[in-house]
Write a protein that holds these residues in place. Structure first.
Motif, PDB file in Angstrom:
ATOM      1  N   PRO A  68       0.826  -1.209   0.000  1.00 32.34           N
ATOM      2  CA  PRO A  68       0.000   0.000   0.000  1.00 32.34           C
ATOM      3  C   PRO A  68       0.859   1.258   0.000  1.00 32.34           C
ATOM      4  CG  PRO A  68       0.095  -0.929   2.200  1.00 32.34           C
ATOM      5  CD  PRO A  68       0.776  -1.912   1.282  1.00 32.34           C
ATOM      6  N   ALA A  69       0.287   2.346  -0.512  1.00 32.78           N
ATOM      7  CA  ALA A  69       0.965   3.642  -0.508  1.00 32.78           C
ATOM      8  C   ALA A  69       0.716   4.375   0.798  1.00 32.78           C
ATOM      9  CB  ALA A  69       0.480   4.492  -1.683  1.00 32.78           C
ATOM     10  N   GLU A  70      -0.388   4.034   1.464  1.00 36.60           N
ATOM     11  CA  GLU A  70      -0.742   4.682   2.716  1.00 36.60           C
ATOM     12  C   GLU A  70      -1.667   3.776   3.520  1.00 36.60           C
ATOM     13  OE1 GLU A  70      -3.442   8.162   1.499  1.00 36.60           O
ATOM     14  OE2 GLU A  70      -2.397   7.480  -0.311  1.00 36.60           O
ATOM     15  N   CYS A  71      -1.790   4.102   4.799  1.00 34.44           N
ATOM     16  CA  CYS A  71      -2.611   3.294   5.700  1.00 34.44           C
ATOM     17  C   CYS A  71      -3.597   4.194   6.438  1.00 34.44           C
ATOM     18  CB  CYS A  71      -1.740   2.596   6.735  1.00 34.44           C
ATOM     19  SG  CYS A  71      -0.544   1.462   6.053  1.00 34.44           S
ATOM     20  N   ALA A  72      -4.704   3.593   6.850  1.00 31.86           N
ATOM     21  CA  ALA A  72      -5.694   4.276   7.690  1.00 31.86           C
ATOM     22  C   ALA A  72      -6.109   3.289   8.775  1.00 31.86           C
ATOM     23  CB  ALA A  72      -6.894   4.697   6.852  1.00 31.86           C
ATOM     24  N   ILE A  73      -6.265   3.796   9.992  1.00 31.38           N
ATOM     25  CA  ILE A  73      -6.595   2.930  11.121  1.00 31.38           C
ATOM     26  C   ILE A  73      -7.718   3.546  11.936  1.00 31.38           C
ATOM     27  CG2 ILE A  73      -4.856   3.963  12.657  1.00 31.38           C
ATOM     28  CD1 ILE A  73      -4.308   1.052  13.677  1.00 31.38           C
ATOM     29  N   GLU A  74      -8.549   2.679  12.498  1.00 31.39           N
ATOM     30  CA  GLU A  74      -9.643   3.160  13.337  1.00 31.39           C
ATOM     31  C   GLU A  74      -9.104   3.511  14.715  1.00 31.39           C
ATOM     32  OE1 GLU A  74     -13.676   1.307  15.131  1.00 31.39           O
ATOM     33  OE2 GLU A  74     -13.468   1.173  12.953  1.00 31.39           O
ATOM     34  N   GLN A  75      -9.592   4.626  15.264  1.00 28.10           N
ATOM     35  CA  GLN A  75      -9.220   5.027  16.612  1.00 28.10           C
ATOM     36  C   GLN A  75      -9.957   4.169  17.624  1.00 28.10           C
ATOM     37  OE1 GLN A  75     -10.022   9.233  16.768  1.00 28.10           O
ATOM     38  NE2 GLN A  75      -8.078   9.729  15.788  1.00 28.10           N
ATOM     39  N   VAL A  76      -9.390   4.066  18.804  1.00 34.47           N
ATOM     40  CA  VAL A  76      -9.931   3.217  19.858  1.00 34.47           C
ATOM     41  C   VAL A  76     -11.019   3.957  20.627  1.00 34.47           C
ATOM     42  CG1 VAL A  76      -9.383   2.046  22.017  1.00 34.47           C
ATOM     43  CG2 VAL A  76      -7.763   1.991  20.129  1.00 34.47           C
ATOM     44  N   PHE A  77     -12.125   3.253  20.861  1.00 36.31           N
ATOM     45  CA  PHE A  77     -13.165   3.761  21.735  1.00 36.31           C
ATOM     46  C   PHE A  77     -13.731   2.598  22.524  1.00 36.31           C
ATOM     47  CE2 PHE A  77     -17.632   4.545  22.737  1.00 36.31           C
ATOM     48  CZ  PHE A  77     -17.508   5.697  23.483  1.00 36.31           C
ATOM     49  N   VAL A  78     -13.510   2.609  23.824  1.00 39.50           N
ATOM     50  CA  VAL A  78     -14.080   1.596  24.709  1.00 39.50           C
ATOM     51  C   VAL A  78     -14.716   2.341  25.872  1.00 39.50           C
ATOM     52  CG1 VAL A  78     -13.630  -0.399  26.176  1.00 39.50           C
ATOM     53  CG2 VAL A  78     -12.355  -0.115  24.050  1.00 39.50           C
ATOM     54  N   ARG A  79     -15.989   2.130  26.055  1.00 42.13           N
ATOM     55  CA  ARG A  79     -16.749   2.909  27.024  1.00 42.13           C
ATOM     56  C   ARG A  79     -16.635   2.383  28.452  1.00 42.13           C
ATOM     57  NH1 ARG A  79     -22.710   4.425  25.468  1.00 42.13           N
ATOM     58  NH2 ARG A  79     -21.458   4.865  23.660  1.00 42.13           N
ATOM     59  N   HIS A  80     -16.597   1.063  28.648  1.00 39.86           N
ATOM     60  CA  HIS A  80     -16.805   0.531  29.992  1.00 39.86           C
ATOM     61  C   HIS A  80     -15.575  -0.053  30.668  1.00 39.86           C
ATOM     62  CE1 HIS A  80     -21.064   1.204  29.522  1.00 39.86           C
ATOM     63  NE2 HIS A  80     -21.053   0.542  28.390  1.00 39.86           N
ATOM     64  N   ASN A  81     -14.716  -0.736  29.954  1.00 38.84           N
ATOM     65  CA  ASN A  81     -13.650  -1.492  30.598  1.00 38.84           C
ATOM     66  C   ASN A  81     -12.275  -0.876  30.317  1.00 38.84           C
ATOM     67  OD1 ASN A  81     -11.754  -3.429  31.381  1.00 38.84           O
ATOM     68  ND2 ASN A  81     -13.088  -5.135  30.819  1.00 38.84           N
ATOM     69  N   PRO A  82     -11.664  -0.236  31.318  1.00 38.44           N
ATOM     70  CA  PRO A  82     -10.360   0.400  31.104  1.00 38.44           C
ATOM     71  C   PRO A  82      -9.267  -0.600  30.699  1.00 38.44           C
ATOM     72  CG  PRO A  82     -11.310   1.102  33.200  1.00 38.44           C
ATOM     73  CD  PRO A  82     -12.184   0.009  32.651  1.00 38.44           C
ATOM     74  N   ASP A  83      -9.313  -1.810  31.227  1.00 38.40           N
ATOM     75  CA  ASP A  83      -8.310  -2.816  30.874  1.00 38.40           C
ATOM     76  C   ASP A  83      -8.417  -3.184  29.394  1.00 38.40           C
ATOM     77  OD1 ASP A  83      -6.160  -4.655  31.643  1.00 38.40           O
ATOM     78  OD2 ASP A  83      -7.644  -6.239  31.243  1.00 38.40           O
ATOM     79  N   SER A  84      -9.644  -3.329  28.903  1.00 40.20           N
ATOM     80  CA  SER A  84      -9.842  -3.622  27.480  1.00 40.20           C
ATOM     81  C   SER A  84      -9.357  -2.470  26.615  1.00 40.20           C
ATOM     82  CB  SER A  84     -11.325  -3.876  27.180  1.00 40.20           C
ATOM     83  OG  SER A  84     -11.752  -5.062  27.795  1.00 40.20           O
ATOM     84  N   ALA A  85      -9.628  -1.251  27.057  1.00 42.51           N
ATOM     85  CA  ALA A  85      -9.183  -0.076  26.302  1.00 42.51           C
ATOM     86  C   ALA A  85      -7.665  -0.033  26.219  1.00 42.51           C
ATOM     87  CB  ALA A  85      -9.722   1.199  26.941  1.00 42.51           C
ATOM     88  N   LEU A  86      -6.996  -0.343  27.313  1.00 43.99           N
ATOM     89  CA  LEU A  86      -5.535  -0.335  27.329  1.00 43.99           C
ATOM     90  C   LEU A  86      -4.975  -1.403  26.391  1.00 43.99           C
ATOM     91  CD1 LEU A  86      -2.961   0.842  28.516  1.00 43.99           C
ATOM     92  CD2 LEU A  86      -3.183  -0.772  30.411  1.00 43.99           C
ATOM     93  N   LYS A  87      -5.528  -2.600  26.449  1.00 48.72           N
ATOM     94  CA  LYS A  87      -5.053  -3.678  25.562  1.00 48.72           C
ATOM     95  C   LYS A  87      -5.325  -3.351  24.101  1.00 48.72           C
ATOM     96  CE  LYS A  87      -5.053  -7.455  28.818  1.00 48.72           C
ATOM     97  NZ  LYS A  87      -5.633  -8.704  29.263  1.00 48.72           N
ATOM     98  N   LEU A  88      -6.500  -2.812  23.815  1.00 47.30           N
ATOM     99  CA  LEU A  88      -6.836  -2.444  22.449  1.00 47.30           C
ATOM    100  C   LEU A  88      -5.894  -1.347  21.953  1.00 47.30           C
ATOM    101  CD1 LEU A  88      -8.635  -2.762  19.997  1.00 47.30           C
ATOM    102  CD2 LEU A  88     -10.299  -1.263  21.098  1.00 47.30           C
ATOM    103  N   GLY A  89      -5.592  -0.389  22.825  1.00 48.55           N
ATOM    104  CA  GLY A  89      -4.650   0.666  22.461  1.00 48.55           C
ATOM    105  C   GLY A  89      -3.261   0.128  22.167  1.00 48.55           C
ATOM    106  N   GLN A  90      -2.827  -0.858  22.924  1.00 49.62           N
ATOM    107  CA  GLN A  90      -1.516  -1.455  22.676  1.00 49.62           C
ATOM    108  C   GLN A  90      -1.515  -2.242  21.367  1.00 49.62           C
ATOM    109  OE1 GLN A  90      -1.139  -3.478  26.451  1.00 49.62           O
ATOM    110  NE2 GLN A  90       0.229  -1.895  27.234  1.00 49.62           N
ATOM    111  N   ALA A  91      -2.596  -2.932  21.066  1.00 51.79           N
ATOM    112  CA  ALA A  91      -2.697  -3.661  19.794  1.00 51.79           C
ATOM    113  C   ALA A  91      -2.689  -2.668  18.638  1.00 51.79           C
ATOM    114  CB  ALA A  91      -3.971  -4.510  19.769  1.00 51.79           C
ATOM    115  N   ARG A  92      -3.388  -1.568  18.815  1.00 51.24           N
ATOM    116  CA  ARG A  92      -3.405  -0.503  17.806  1.00 51.24           C
ATOM    117  C   ARG A  92      -2.000   0.058  17.598  1.00 51.24           C
ATOM    118  NH1 ARG A  92      -4.289   4.933  17.893  1.00 51.24           N
ATOM    119  NH2 ARG A  92      -5.401   5.756  16.109  1.00 51.24           N
ATOM    120  N   GLY A  93      -1.266   0.217  18.695  1.00 48.46           N
ATOM    121  CA  GLY A  93       0.114   0.694  18.605  1.00 48.46           C
ATOM    122  C   GLY A  93       0.993  -0.258  17.820  1.00 48.46           C
TER     123      GLY A  93
END
Length: 173
Positions: A68-93
């Motif tokens: 690919p010439a460029e990439c696009a990624i979805e931003q993280v949004f997790v409403r209820h579980n901070p641990d899930s948000a942190l893990k999802l953010g690390q996977a996104r990273g």
């Protein structure tokens, strides 16, 4: 393609997840969209650090395979579980590093931005998004949800880029 059309651009869309990461590759020129590939990277059943490494390595293989010439990624949004948000953010990273580490420009979009760009409704449901992704790309049958979401991210990037080009009088028409 006509002789004066620019060369197609290839965009990689990513729907990050700590267990399943979706990817979708779309080619575009000024007038058309063309499906190239989509799929998922499954990393279930491993320790969390191993999952991050697998996301990084396997997404790197996708980049190498499809160029690919460029990439696009979805931003993280997790409403209820901070641990899930942190893990999802690390996977996104890990996904971001796989792309940026290979010199690719990266854009980020919220889920509502993707839904708005694809369906015209920022609160659209998953089924609506999947239907429009299939329609826009001329695909038959069902797509895996994570792969469909990733294709939606790629399409959102393409649509927003085309709009920006129209507004500034340059770029994609």
């Amino acid at each position: 393609m006509r002789a004066n059309d620019p060369a197609p651009r290839r965009v990689l869309g990513i729907d990050p997840g700590s267990r399943v990461t979706g990817f979708g590759v779309v080619d575009t020129d000024t007038r058309r969209l063309a499906y190239v590939a989509s799929g998922v990277i499954r990393v279930e059943g491993r320790s969390f650090p191993e999952r991050l490494r697998a996301i990084f390595e396997q997404l790197g293989e996708v980049v190498e395979s499809y160029g690919p010439a460029e990439c696009a990624i979805e931003q993280v949004f997790v409403r209820h579980n901070p641990d899930s948000a942190l893990k999802l953010g690390q996977a996104r990273g890990a996904a971001i590093c796989a792309c940026v580490g290979r010199g690719l420009p990266l854009a980020e979009y919220t889920a509502s931005m993707v839904k708005q760009a694809i369906t015209g409704n920022g609160a659209a449901g998953k089924e609506q998004v999947q239907y429009m992704v299939r329609t826009l790309l001329g695909l038959k049958g069902r797509l895996r949800e994570d792969a469909s979401d990733a294709l939606g991210v790629a399409l959102c990037h393409i649509h927003r880029d085309r709009l920006a080009g129209r507004l500034t009088g340059g770029g994609w028409e």
